[in-house]
Write an enzyme that holds these catalytic residues in place. Sequence first.
Site, short mmCIF file in Angstrom:
data_model
loop_
_atom_site.label_atom_id
_atom_site.label_comp_id
_atom_site.label_asym_id
_atom_site.label_seq_id
_atom_site.Cartn_x
_atom_site.Cartn_y
_atom_site.Cartn_z
N HIS A 92 46.77 40.66 40.08
CA HIS A 92 46.14 40.01 38.92
C HIS A 92 47.12 39.17 38.10
CE1 HIS A 92 42.80 42.39 40.05
NE2 HIS A 92 43.16 43.50 39.45
N ASP A 140 39.97 38.68 44.01
CA ASP A 140 40.70 39.09 42.82
C ASP A 140 39.79 38.71 41.65
OD1 ASP A 140 42.33 39.23 40.51
OD2 ASP A 140 44.14 38.96 41.71
N HIS A 141 39.16 39.70 41.03
CA HIS A 141 38.12 39.37 40.05
C HIS A 141 38.67 38.64 38.83
CE1 HIS A 141 39.44 43.33 38.47
NE2 HIS A 141 39.08 42.85 37.30
#
Length: 478
Positions: A238, A175-176
């Site tokens: 996110h 999950d950036h």
Amino acid sequence: MTFILFGATGDLAKRKLFPALYNLYLDDKLPASFSIIGLGRKYSSDEDFQAKVEKALRAYSRRSVQLSNLQEFLAKFRYFTFDATIKESYTQLLELVETQENELGIPQNRLFYLSVAPSLVDVITTSLHSNGLDQNRGWKRLIIEKPFGSNVETARQLNHKLRKTFSEDEIYRIDHYLGKPMVQSLNTLILANPVLDSLLDQKLISNVQITASEIVGVETRADYYDKAGAIRDMVQNHLLQLVMTAALYLPENLTDNKTRAKKTEIIESLRPIPKEEAHLHVVRGQYEAGEIHDTPVIGYKEEPGVDASSQNDTYFAARLAIDHPAWEGIPFYIRTGKRMNKKSTQIVVEFKHKMVDSTKLQGTSPNLLVLEISPNESISLRVNLKEASGNQFKPVWINFSTNSENQPEAYELLLFDAILGDPTFFAHWREVELSWEWIEPLLNAYQENLLPLHPYRAGSTGPEAAEGLLQEDQHKWW
């Protein structure tokens, strides 16, 4: 190690992964001996592939390409024409991997990165096992991109299939947002600044707001996005990860090795919203035609590939309650949307405001602590300052910004963690499952038309109904 990249001809590899690997290389953060094998369906020679990698570095690397070591870096790359549905592809890939390991003296440490369509994840991981690619003498790790399923049941099915080949400790769900330097430094930020630790006291906090707004529209992602919507594309992963991270670090100091268990505590404490009550706590919207930076843009239903009758959400806002002692009585508000007035991801802590009936304190406003995650990284504190003449106060910002040009990007930090075997800033399966369980009643509310779809003009801050969500609690969006 050997880094095996499925989807090496895709946009993610070009824009993020190749530049991340290059910057890790410049920082001496890659193993002394490593091999990168890129896989794609179309034929390409090693030389052509290396030329594409170089082009990507020149276009997207945060640091300029250095001619002194460029060829040495590019020489690490090999290309392999690969069809995930054909058994021979895997046996030939294994031969190439082992040949590289033998020639370069690489231990059988293998990092598999799946930047592919969700439908191929199961096929690839199952075939890795049946063809012996995962039966190596060193370590093996799997990095997979979202989406992790489309609801709780499909997520469980996917996880069950992954676990046939990889253990939980070997699976790195990327999950950036968790790779953003500001997110990763929240814990140390508070540890290093006792004044922040004192400020972030339960008795002082009024509410916490998390915003992830974008100015872009659906662009070329209509095939995926018109089925996923903002709730699956942004909220389940996110935003809920940011909720867990913020709720974890803001009220208490924790060491990294406890982080994952504590994040699970937070998501377990997130109060469910029954589908019948969704309209009281959730606002969903869809952008219409408007202007972004004085440039006219079309509405969502006019976007290429989007059904003209689509009821898909491009905006989501919600009021959350965390039934945890650290957050009792403190609401969290989250929102995300496309075609908003600006691009920004931030966490805002609003402090309780002393309403003093005195002519000496006219114009005072709540103090705010703003942690901007992207596109810039900064910490801002809003205080009330008395004007030189008169008794009127006005809000003044104290800003602390970092030089974002010198900051490593999210994929650099996450790839480095995966190489080290550090899962701290990756999504654990239990976090993913609990997030889907929380989202599930809202998906049912969508399905049963229990939540209206509010239109909002492109270039605005979202639907008016989202403002009402906070006004009910005598708050407003910051």
